[in-house]
Design an enzyme around this catalytic site. Structure first.
Site, PDB file in Angstrom:
ATOM      1  N   ASP A  26       0.851  -1.194   0.000  1.00 13.75           N
ATOM      2  CA  ASP A  26       0.000   0.000   0.000  1.00 13.75           C
ATOM      3  C   ASP A  26       0.885   1.242   0.000  1.00 13.75           C
ATOM      4  OD1 ASP A  26      -3.226   0.509   0.961  1.00 13.75           O
ATOM      5  OD2 ASP A  26      -1.825   2.191   1.090  1.00 13.75           O
ATOM      6  N   ASN A  83     -12.785  -3.183   2.783  1.00  8.50           N
ATOM      7  CA  ASN A  83     -13.684  -2.030   2.894  1.00  8.50           C
ATOM      8  C   ASN A  83     -14.651  -2.055   1.709  1.00  8.50           C
ATOM      9  OD1 ASN A  83     -12.291  -1.070   5.173  1.00  8.50           O
ATOM     10  ND2 ASN A  83     -10.804   0.009   3.906  1.00  8.50           N
ATOM     11  N   GLN A  90     -14.311   2.437   1.661  1.00  3.07           N
ATOM     12  CA  GLN A  90     -13.683   2.088   0.374  1.00  3.07           C
ATOM     13  C   GLN A  90     -13.423   3.357  -0.434  1.00  3.07           C
ATOM     14  OE1 GLN A  90     -15.963  -0.606  -2.106  1.00  3.07           O
ATOM     15  NE2 GLN A  90     -14.283  -0.866  -3.543  1.00  3.07           N
ATOM     16  N   HIS A  96     -10.272  -5.281  -3.384  1.00  4.21           N
ATOM     17  CA  HIS A  96      -8.939  -5.564  -2.836  1.00  4.21           C
ATOM     18  C   HIS A  96      -9.061  -5.969  -1.383  1.00  4.21           C
ATOM     19  CE1 HIS A  96      -9.856  -1.264  -2.463  1.00  4.21           C
ATOM     20  NE2 HIS A  96      -9.187  -1.273  -1.328  1.00  4.21           N
ATOM     21  N   HIS A  98      -7.036  -5.879   2.157  1.00  4.94           N
ATOM     22  CA  HIS A  98      -5.902  -5.297   2.879  1.00  4.94           C
ATOM     23  C   HIS A  98      -5.347  -6.383   3.809  1.00  4.94           C
ATOM     24  CE1 HIS A  98      -6.880  -0.869   2.265  1.00  4.94           C
ATOM     25  NE2 HIS A  98      -8.076  -1.393   2.038  1.00  4.94           N
TER      26      HIS A  98
HETATM   27  P1  AMP Z   1      -9.704   1.414   0.309  1.00  6.48           P
HETATM   28  O1  AMP Z   1      -9.744   2.764   0.968  1.00  6.48           O
HETATM   29  O2  AMP Z   1     -10.141   0.268   1.181  1.00  6.48           O
HETATM   30  O3  AMP Z   1     -10.440   1.438  -1.014  1.00  6.48           O
HETATM   31  O4  AMP Z   1      -8.187   1.109   0.010  1.00  6.48           O
HETATM   32  C1  AMP Z   1      -7.492   1.705  -1.021  1.00  6.48           C
HETATM   33  C2  AMP Z   1      -6.037   1.647  -0.650  1.00  6.48           C
HETATM   34  O5  AMP Z   1      -5.289   1.807  -1.824  1.00  6.48           O
HETATM   35  C3  AMP Z   1      -5.596   2.718   0.327  1.00  6.48           C
HETATM   36  O6  AMP Z   1      -5.039   2.110   1.486  1.00  6.48           O
HETATM   37  C4  AMP Z   1      -4.552   3.511  -0.471  1.00  6.48           C
HETATM   38  O7  AMP Z   1      -3.475   3.952   0.315  1.00  6.48           O
HETATM   39  C5  AMP Z   1      -4.114   2.490  -1.505  1.00  6.48           C
HETATM   40  N1  AMP Z   1      -3.596   3.032  -2.750  1.00  6.48           N
HETATM   41  C6  AMP Z   1      -4.151   3.991  -3.535  1.00  6.48           C
HETATM   42  N2  AMP Z   1      -3.408   4.186  -4.628  1.00  6.48           N
HETATM   43  C7  AMP Z   1      -2.370   3.327  -4.557  1.00  6.48           C
HETATM   44  C8  AMP Z   1      -1.246   3.049  -5.392  1.00  6.48           C
HETATM   45  N3  AMP Z   1      -1.030   3.689  -6.545  1.00  6.48           N
HETATM   46  N4  AMP Z   1      -0.375   2.097  -4.990  1.00  6.48           N
HETATM   47  C9  AMP Z   1      -0.560   1.426  -3.843  1.00  6.48           C
HETATM   48  N5  AMP Z   1      -1.604   1.641  -3.007  1.00  6.48           N
HETATM   49  C10 AMP Z   1      -2.495   2.579  -3.360  1.00  6.48           C
END
Ligand code: AMP
Length: 110
Positions: A26, A83, A90, A96, A98
């Protein structure tokens, strides 16, 4: 966004890659180990999972367990979070998991 990581258009620190699944760190880690496990197939969220995705979803859990072992999280434990939707926190509309580890988790989560 995650489709662009899957296609290689956007770089990521990839920890696992196979024909169906990608795992990468992440970009904004919330724990010492914060890894995202993502299906290559686009699904907006858990709500789009279909009967034909059962094997894929099972394999995503296997990848989580494999990454937990590889990152030394077996003894202390870890957390897996999905999420879903705005109230679920989310922010990226591509399914995805986590994988969070390396610190004590609180309950209930915020
Ligand atoms: P969510 O909020 O559950 O949808 O999780 C999305 C996650 O994606 C968050 O923890 C962000 O920090 C992560 N994220 C967003 N863009 C990127 C990226 N380019 N590379 C890696 N993680 C990312």
């Amino acid at each position: 966004m995650f489709c662009r990581i899957v296609s290689g258009e956007v770089p990521a620190e990839i920890l696992h890659e196979d024909a169906e699944i990608l795992a990468f760190r992440d970009i904004n880690p919330q724990a010492p180990h914060h890894i995202l496990v993502v299906p290559r197939k686009h699904m907006d969220s858990l709500l789009q999972v279909e009967e034909g995705d059962m094997h894929l979803l099972g394999r995503m859990h296997q990848v989580v367990a494999q990454l937990a072992r590889q990152n030394g999280l077996v003894d202390e434990g870890f957390r897996v979070v999905v999420n879903t939707g705005p109230a679920g926190g989310q922010t990226v509309g591509h399914l995805h998991f986590h994988l969070l580890g390396g610190r004590d988790m609180r309950w209930p989560p915020g």
